[in-house]
Design an enzyme around this catalytic site. Sequence first.
Site, PDB file in Angstrom:
ATOM      1  N   LEU A 106       0.848  -1.189   0.000  1.00  0.00           N
ATOM      2  CA  LEU A 106       0.000   0.000   0.000  1.00  0.00           C
ATOM      3  C   LEU A 106       0.885   1.241   0.000  1.00  0.00           C
ATOM      4  O   LEU A 106       1.852   1.313   0.753  1.00  0.00           O
ATOM      5  CB  LEU A 106      -0.900   0.033   1.240  1.00  0.00           C
ATOM      6  N   ASP A 107       0.537   2.219  -0.851  1.00  0.00           N
ATOM      7  CA  ASP A 107       1.261   3.490  -0.858  1.00  0.00           C
ATOM      8  C   ASP A 107       1.058   4.216   0.475  1.00  0.00           C
ATOM      9  O   ASP A 107       0.058   3.984   1.167  1.00  0.00           O
ATOM     10  CB  ASP A 107       0.763   4.382  -1.995  1.00  0.00           C
ATOM     11  N   PRO A 108       1.976   5.115   0.842  1.00  0.00           N
ATOM     12  CA  PRO A 108       1.793   5.890   2.080  1.00  0.00           C
ATOM     13  C   PRO A 108       0.471   6.648   2.136  1.00  0.00           C
ATOM     14  O   PRO A 108      -0.110   6.797   3.212  1.00  0.00           O
ATOM     15  CB  PRO A 108       2.988   6.858   2.055  1.00  0.00           C
ATOM     16  N   LEU A 109      -0.015   7.112   0.973  1.00  0.00           N
ATOM     17  CA  LEU A 109      -1.285   7.835   0.929  1.00  0.00           C
ATOM     18  C   LEU A 109      -2.452   6.960   1.380  1.00  0.00           C
ATOM     19  O   LEU A 109      -3.440   7.461   1.926  1.00  0.00           O
ATOM     20  CB  LEU A 109      -1.543   8.330  -0.498  1.00  0.00           C
ATOM     21  N   ALA A 110      -2.349   5.644   1.173  1.00  0.00           N
ATOM     22  CA  ALA A 110      -3.471   4.735   1.400  1.00  0.00           C
ATOM     23  C   ALA A 110      -3.494   4.197   2.819  1.00  0.00           C
ATOM     24  O   ALA A 110      -2.469   4.089   3.488  1.00  0.00           O
ATOM     25  CB  ALA A 110      -3.404   3.582   0.405  1.00  0.00           C
TER      26      ALA A 110
END
Length: 335
Positions: A44-48
């Site tokens: 998962l990306d940091p944004l998610a």
Amino acid sequence: MKRGQSGLSCVVGVNKPCGMSSHDVVNACRRIFSEKRIGHAGTLDPLASGVLPVLVGPATRLDRYLTGHDKTYIARVAFGSATATDDAEGAVIKQGPLIPELYEESFACDILKGFLGPQKQIPPAYSAIKVNGVRAYAASRKGNVIDLAPRDIDILAAELIDIEDIQGELAWCIQLTVSKGTYIRAIARDIGRAVGVPAHLAGLARTRCGMLDLVDCVSLEALTEVRETAALDPIKLLGFPIGFVAPACHSLLDNGNMIDGDSLTLFDYPSGAGGMDPCACTSGLRPVTSPSEDGGLACIVSDASLRAIYRYESAYDRWKPDCIFSTGVSRGHIL
């Protein structure tokens, strides 16, 4: 026991917070479990935020069996600007005026319907895909343009949840169920292109990863308190049929012995049987009546733990070891 090994072998579900990378979560779990061997299935990306399966100890070897499942997300697609990374973390590279149709539910549903099904997707320029040994995001940061080949994906469901207008930012809140390898950032980008208005991914939460649901996950703060008692049943996550062997056969499994097809009775959970509760009980299992397929996988269980994954060879009517866990993977705890 070697330094950095806890003796634990289990799978837990973490509700990853925004702002942390998946590797940050791995590092946190290394401290929580006092275990060096920690992995995850599905970056998962940091944004998610949301569902992140975390593998502890020898259970890290399960990663290759857990990364190919479908996933479900709640995404916010914001209109009016496109970014270099296709999400809110990137620099704005294009802006455009909103159109009245974006506020219409019927219009949004029609657009989303057009994204359903198997298709080719061009990954974001800022992605971890390697081209000639170079990560795409590394090349993009240096100002180099890399032609990324389209990838085969499948968008299984795309449902409008809400149309939001918060402080002048118009966004569609949508639920997406997608196949392995699908970039939600790229879907947001392509929705903008489909409506003729620049768009980017403004927020993302993963609510399901294969058989692991958000309700079965715990926060890192909670995991610090409950540790291995948060362990889930890996067999329910894997979805493979189950064969049981007696503890007296552990040495045969550890040595990689074959299992004759007619000597292994397989069971599974009824379709829709639910819940990834931490209970290790096997009630609700039913015998598998269909013949085993060549190359099919099965979980071998003994003494309330996952001891091995075997692969069926139809030409010889036998099961061959695919992955052995000499210490076993915990099936959870009866709380």
